[in-house]
Design a protein around this motif. Sequence first.
Motif, PDB file in Angstrom:
ATOM      1  N   LYS A  38      40.843  13.742  25.977  1.00 51.22           N
ATOM      2  CA  LYS A  38      42.030  12.891  25.906  1.00 51.22           C
ATOM      3  C   LYS A  38      41.683  11.436  25.626  1.00 51.22           C
TER       4      LYS A  38
ATOM      5  N   ARG B 261      36.345  10.422  33.471  1.00 49.81           N
ATOM      6  CA  ARG B 261      36.625  10.315  32.039  1.00 49.81           C
ATOM      7  C   ARG B 261      36.983  11.680  31.487  1.00 49.81           C
TER       8      ARG B 261
ATOM      9  N   SER C  37      44.894   4.379  34.565  1.00 51.85           N
ATOM     10  CA  SER C  37      44.484   5.100  33.366  1.00 51.85           C
ATOM     11  C   SER C  37      44.188   4.101  32.261  1.00 51.85           C
ATOM     12  N   CYS C  38      43.261   4.482  31.402  1.00 47.60           N
ATOM     13  CA  CYS C  38      42.942   3.676  30.223  1.00 47.60           C
ATOM     14  C   CYS C  38      42.845   4.621  29.031  1.00 47.60           C
ATOM     15  N   ALA C  39      43.798   4.516  28.132  1.00 44.18           N
ATOM     16  CA  ALA C  39      43.817   5.363  26.944  1.00 44.18           C
ATOM     17  C   ALA C  39      43.126   4.630  25.806  1.00 44.18           C
TER      18      ALA C  39
ATOM     19  N   TYR D   6      39.856   7.103  33.917  1.00 47.42           N
ATOM     20  CA  TYR D   6      40.682   6.926  35.100  1.00 47.42           C
ATOM     21  C   TYR D   6      39.914   6.154  36.163  1.00 47.42           C
TER      22      TYR D   6
ATOM     23  N   GLU E 219      45.730   0.069  29.278  1.00 51.04           N
ATOM     24  CA  GLU E 219      45.730   0.444  30.686  1.00 51.04           C
ATOM     25  C   GLU E 219      47.151   0.709  31.186  1.00 51.04           C
TER      26      GLU E 219
ATOM     27  N   THR F 207      40.527   9.285  27.584  1.00 49.06           N
ATOM     28  CA  THR F 207      41.128   8.532  28.679  1.00 49.06           C
ATOM     29  C   THR F 207      40.143   8.400  29.835  1.00 49.06           C
TER      30      THR F 207
END
Length: 124
Positions: A76, A72, A21-23, A80, A6, A78
């Motif tokens: 990526k 989402r 953000s969460c990658a 959000y 995060e 990711t």
Amino acid sequence: QVQLVESGGRWVQAGGSLRLSCAASGRTLSRDAMGWFRQAPGKEREFVAAISSSTGTTPYADNVKGRFTISRDNAKNTVYLQMNSLKPEDTAVYYCAAARSLLRATERDWYDYWGQGTQVTVSS
């Protein structure tokens, strides 16, 4: 294995906005559902929002509905969390989590992968 990281948490004044953000990396295709939870000092970790990559379904907690938006980007990997009209009671560590589906989206124990969390502080 799925790894989640995060970012985006910081101090903000009440009424302001933040985007978290969460990658995700690793075996992300095995996890259709991504969720956001938060934990304030001395309180239980609570559900905030979740999203399904296959259906786009987005359940929200009642206390953030209309103010927070989860999205989402599958390309990526990711997820959000756009947070608007922030209140002091939104202050917490925000965690990203992954689960195989949204079947029990609001239940903390349903999620089997978690990030390390990012601190959001909202001052009045």
